[in-house]
Design an enzyme around this catalytic site. Structure first.
Site, PDB file in Angstrom:
ATOM      1  N   ARG A  50      31.431  74.964  15.191  1.00  0.00           N
ATOM      2  CA  ARG A  50      31.465  76.518  15.382  1.00  0.00           C
ATOM      3  C   ARG A  50      32.201  77.245  14.263  1.00  0.00           C
ATOM      4  O   ARG A  50      33.205  76.693  13.579  1.00  0.00           O
ATOM      5  CB  ARG A  50      32.533  76.809  16.598  1.00  0.00           C
ATOM      6  CG  ARG A  50      31.644  76.221  18.107  1.00  0.00           C
ATOM      7  CD  ARG A  50      32.764  76.388  18.932  1.00  0.00           C
ATOM      8  NE  ARG A  50      32.438  75.801  20.259  1.00  0.00           N
ATOM      9  CZ  ARG A  50      33.074  75.432  21.348  1.00  0.00           C
ATOM     10  NH1 ARG A  50      34.373  75.774  21.446  1.00  0.00           N
ATOM     11  NH2 ARG A  50      32.505  74.602  22.634  1.00  0.00           N
ATOM     12  N   ASP A  52      34.274  80.602  12.718  1.00  0.00           N
ATOM     13  CA  ASP A  52      34.871  81.756  13.132  1.00  0.00           C
ATOM     14  C   ASP A  52      34.235  83.088  12.601  1.00  0.00           C
ATOM     15  O   ASP A  52      33.469  82.869  11.769  1.00  0.00           O
ATOM     16  CB  ASP A  52      36.429  81.651  12.847  1.00  0.00           C
ATOM     17  CG  ASP A  52      37.093  80.685  13.615  1.00  0.00           C
ATOM     18  OD1 ASP A  52      36.938  80.579  14.868  1.00  0.00           O
ATOM     19  OD2 ASP A  52      37.739  80.098  13.042  1.00  0.00           O
ATOM     20  N   ARG A 198      41.595  76.457   7.394  1.00  0.00           N
ATOM     21  CA  ARG A 198      42.316  77.778   7.116  1.00  0.00           C
ATOM     22  C   ARG A 198      43.822  77.569   7.177  1.00  0.00           C
ATOM     23  O   ARG A 198      44.458  78.089   6.560  1.00  0.00           O
ATOM     24  CB  ARG A 198      41.810  78.676   8.023  1.00  0.00           C
ATOM     25  CG  ARG A 198      40.185  79.347   7.531  1.00  0.00           C
ATOM     26  CD  ARG A 198      39.821  80.001   8.698  1.00  0.00           C
ATOM     27  NE  ARG A 198      40.548  81.507   8.925  1.00  0.00           N
ATOM     28  CZ  ARG A 198      40.113  82.400  10.001  1.00  0.00           C
ATOM     29  NH1 ARG A 198      39.334  82.027  10.692  1.00  0.00           N
ATOM     30  NH2 ARG A 198      41.252  83.362   9.989  1.00  0.00           N
TER      31      ARG A 198
END
Lengths: 245, 245
Positions: A50, A52, A198
């Site tokens: 996935r 973001d 991140r």
């Protein structure tokens, strides 16, 4: 029935992320609708990872099953036709057996994170890189990154919403290199926690700016506490590069 | 009065080109308005080279004169503030003497042209590269490009609207190199005719596709007739790279 493996590029900016959500367009929804338009079949498209909102892909991998027969080349071109005008491009299509699963059978994911380190704003790379104006020492960032390589409890770099069963992951590579005003962080692992890349890049930026030392990164890792590591950096610079099987 | 030399990056997509025109926003107009907002002075911003609608810049050079005193760093930051939200970034600002002129005293310009050579559409590079789906032989393109290097009458590669006094130009470099699915054409000369780079790249694409030979390019050059060379390729892939003084 045929299972199809796809390699996909997308610009993450207009999407709420890979996964279908109620609050806006997702890459997954765009792909499922394109498949339905071309085949009449309602499918679920499974992604390798996935991404973001605002995160891009140069080589996201996904799969779905179709009853209707296609050749790989025909399917690729038809999907690209039906995906327009969404900024999603199917790069490759491959017929695979039913034991293939984009997420469950992947043995490695790679991301690259782009930082443009300069005073002037980004005219061409807005939304496609993290703009950091304070000078960063990429060599110091690379040295600190090596603290994170290997098997660790990455709780300090894990989003609160992360659904992984365990915070223990093995980071195979975290390499920082500068080319002119651009700094690229390459990350590779079997799998990552939510926001892990991140959060690691946000922490390395502190090192690059001289605010943190290598020891500070080690202490943040050992603390197993999200509050002890650096901030989550913006999605703009993150690219899903490849998935291995 | 102080003359200022600027190095500027921009995304050409929202503009009618560098030059002020009645039919839409130009880079020049955006810059002149930003200068006026920060200084109150009405100036003319002179560019090193006019770029067409949709053509980008990584290092356009321009100059203007200001009565009000500034430091270079202050001027750069203030201009970037007042340019928002236009996708224009002032990278460097330098105080120069009045014998400097961005266009008239430039001794060399460099462009790069990006082609993405693949079947799949462009998700991340739409509007920023020429998408060519038929396979191109970059080595053949490079070989043919060498026919154009040197001093020639480039009438065959000159737009009808070109205002240059002479069609004779000296092309210092025209190099074609492939990196994966991307082909880059590097062009350098003291100056170029209108559309010269795009007309040369449009011709080299025919060679890359196997439709034209090196001799065909030589004949097109010798014909001194725009109708005898290849088509003008799209602006999307063209970047003004640098100007030399």
């Amino acid at each position: 029935m045929q299972r199809w493996k796809l390699t996909v590029e997308y610009d993450g900016r207009p999407f709420v992320g890979w996964q279908r959500q109620d609050n806006g367009p997702s890459v997954q929804q765009s792909m499922e609708e394109a498949v339905q338009r071309l085949s009449g079949e309602v499918v679920r498209v499974h992604g390798s990872g996935r991404t973001d909102a605002g995160v891009h892909a140069l080589g996201q991998v996904c799969h779905f099953d179709l009853e209707k027969p296609f050749t790989g080349l025909k399917l690729r071109d038809a999907l690209n036709f039906h995906l327009k005008p969404a900024p999603i491009a199917v790069l490759e299509v491959e017929a695979v057996t039913e034991d293939f699963h984009a997420r469950l059978t992947s043995t490695g994911r790679a991301y690259v994170y782009r930082i443009v380190n300069r005073r002037a704003p980004l005219a061409l790379d807005a939304g496609r890189a993290w703009h950091v104006t304070r000078p960063l020492n990429a060599e110091a960032m690379h040295e600190a990154a090596q603290v994170l390589v290997g098997q660790h409890d990455f709780s300090s770099f894990r989003a609160a919403l992360c659904q992984a069963k365990s915070p223990v992951k093995t980071l195979d590579r975290l390499a920082v290199e500068r080319q002119g005003e651009e700094i690229r962080v390459h990350a590779a692992a079997r799998s990552f926690l939510h926001h892990q890349v991140r959060n690691m890049v946000g922490t390395l930026e502190l090192v690059g700016a001289g605010k943190w030392t290598v020891d500070d990164v080690r202490r943040a890792l050992d603390a197993r506490d999200r509050a002890k590591a650096g901030p989550t950096c913006p999605p703009d610079g993150l690219y899903f590069l490849a998935a291995r099987y």
